[in-house]
Design an enzyme around this catalytic site. Structure first.
Site, short mmCIF file in Angstrom:
data_model
loop_
_atom_site.label_atom_id
_atom_site.label_comp_id
_atom_site.label_asym_id
_atom_site.label_seq_id
_atom_site.Cartn_x
_atom_site.Cartn_y
_atom_site.Cartn_z
N PHE A 156 0.88 -1.18 0.00
CA PHE A 156 0.00 0.00 0.00
C PHE A 156 0.91 1.22 0.00
CE2 PHE A 156 -2.74 3.37 1.04
CZ PHE A 156 -4.02 2.98 0.69
N ASP A 242 9.40 2.88 2.23
CA ASP A 242 8.16 3.58 2.57
C ASP A 242 7.88 3.31 4.04
OD1 ASP A 242 5.58 4.36 3.10
OD2 ASP A 242 4.76 3.67 1.19
N LYS A 271 2.13 10.42 8.19
CA LYS A 271 1.27 10.01 9.31
C LYS A 271 1.72 10.56 10.67
CE LYS A 271 -0.71 5.97 7.02
NZ LYS A 271 -2.09 6.34 6.73
#
Ligand SMILES: Cc1ncc(COP(=O)(O)O)c(C=O)c1O
Length: 463
Positions: A156, A242, A271
């Site tokens: 993702f 990532d 985030k």
């Protein structure tokens, strides 16, 4: 980022979802989302969120075991972040002049590079994880003069077009194509497959999550990531980590890459970077990569983003690092993660539908599997045929009723994410284990779990 079941989303009308409080949101934002929450009986009205706790208008206390998909490492509304933001607003300093040197950005970049270590020494700030991935795509192409991009199955990386091109799951892609050309997938954990691709020397970057979050909290096999780094170096492909979910001490270290002594060419953070209150992301890169992109005066602003270095996001980022470290939340993630996995294994391993409990620090997953016993297999398969996500959503619903907010992984409906804020305490962790055991016991022994699931399925079907 989670994935609401597309089937459930279409069921909404059946529930008469539209409570008046949601009318404007339904009218002008996303009515299907409201209806989905209603179907799942999770449309709570939250009035106050602090630390791990969420309080609702009807007097409930919910403990967050999702952390907004790893945004809330510090817990909700951490006082240090709130204070830093208030202070920054009171200061009335330059927020986004776009024609000055934002010193807070320099300070934050310095702290991030020092902590990441290895090759990275420059930072491009932006506002979302996807935007960080987009920048990594462009920068790796500029640096290598190659166009191909490799990603791992189950990954993702975000839902903008470039990031989406690095995700194979058709659910996310359907109707949004064509994707970026030159993107190819390899199985996560398979070094031979990776080398076969890299040997073509057409790939600018291999972009990979050190621990796959939405793919099912997949922990890499021993030696895999170290091998990835070696192979990428050998074939001139940039190794991009990532760390949007795994970074900022979520797995116990500043970066998950640090568990494996890795030195990626680029690292993407987002985030939890700004303590859960400001949109913020960062692409950390080596000086060499920076030079390839911004290497002359004429190219000083060749890749920018309006809100990227805004002072509120930068202040929040500085305060987040300070709070994470002064409260030793990396160590806490390690201890609490060990505690949770041990207790979950003790409580759940004997159940036939529990396949595995795994994770690192406080990024954990409980993987379920199809039952063997006929009495369970029949209902499991029945609503699996209606939608593969149905089973997991009933688990989430049941946990919510017991006072815990969770979600299944976005790319793997059989894995429940267990990712509380790093400030979670032992009592809350223990209570979660008890709740998980109650739900798992129920699915193995009581018709109610399955009849409720079939009721949900019926609501889906009657729309
Ligand atoms: C590993 C990973 N990378 C990138 C992204 C995209 O981040 P954003 O939603 O901020 O664009 C996500 C979002 O969940 C993610 O989990």
């Amino acid at each position: 980022m989670g994935r609401p079941s597309e089937v459930l989303a279409t069921t909404a009308a059946a529930t008469g979802a539209a409570a008046s409080k949601d009318v404007l949101y339904q009218e002008h934002v996303n009515p299907q989302w409201v209806r989905l929450l209603e179907v799942l009986q999770m449309n709570a009205r939250y009035t106050r969120c602090q630390g791990t706790e969420l309080f609702t208008a009807d007097g409930r206390r919910i403990v967050d075991f999702l952390s907004g998909y790893c945004v809330h490492n510090l817990g909700h509304n951490h006082p240090a972040i709130v204070e830093a933001l208030k202070d920054e607003l009171d200061r009335r300093g330059p927020a986004m002049l776009q024609s000055h040197v934002p010193d807070l950005a320099g300070e934050l970049a310095h702290k991030l590079c020092r902590r990441a270590g290895g090759r990275v020494n420059k930072v491009f700030f932006c506002s979302s994880g996807s935007e960080g991935v987009e920048a990594a795509i462009k920068f790796s192409r500029a640096h290598t003069r190659r166009t191909g991009l490799l990603y791992a199955d189950g990954a993702f990386h975000g839902l903008t077009c470039g990031a989406l091109s690095l995700m194979g799951d058709p659910f996310w892609r359907e109707s949004f194509g064509p994707m970026l050309p030159g993107t190819e997938a390899v199985p996560f954990g398979d070094l031979e497959a990776l080398e076969r691709k890299l040997a073509s020397k057409k790939f600018a970057a291999f972009i990979v999550e050190p621990l796959q979050g939405e793919g099912g909290v997949r922990v890499p096999p021993a030696g895999y990531l170290e091998g990835v780094q070696t192979l990428c170096r050998r074939y001139g492909t940039l190794f991009v980590a990532d760390e949007v979910q795994t970074g900022m001490y979520r797995t116990g270290r500043f970066l998950a890459a640090h568990h494996f002594n890795l030195e990626p060419d680029m690292v993407i953070l987002a985030k939890a970077l700004s303590g859960g209150l400001m949109p913020s992301a960062a692409l950390l890169m080596s000086d060499e990569v920076y030079e390839s992109v911004y290497g002359s005066l004429a190219r000083a602003i060749v890749h920018t983003s309006t809100y990227s270095e805004n002072s509120l996001a930068m202040r929040a980022g500085l305060a987040a690092i300070e709070a994470l470290e002064s409260e030793h939340l990396g160590d806490r993630a390690l201890t609490a993660g060990d505690f949770l996995r041990t207790r979950l294994r003790e409580a759940l391993s004997s159940y036939e539908m529990v396949k595995e409990i795994r994770g690192m620090g406080l990024l954990n997953g409980i993987e379920f599997q199809a039952p063997r016993k006929l009495a369970l297999r029949v209902p499991f398969e029945a609503f699996g045929q209606i939608h593969p996500g149905m089973f997991g959503q009933v688990v989430v619903m049941r946990l919510f009723r017991l006072g815990f907010l969770t979600q299944m992984c976005g790319n793997n409906f059989m894995v429940l994410k267990v990712a509380p804020p790093l400030v979670v305490n032992e009592r809350e962790a223990g209570e979660f284990v008890n709740a998980a055991r109650d739900v798992v016991e129920m699915m193995h022994s009581s018709g109610t779990f399955w009849s409720e699931a079939l009721g949900l399925a019926r609501r889906v079907l009657t729309v």
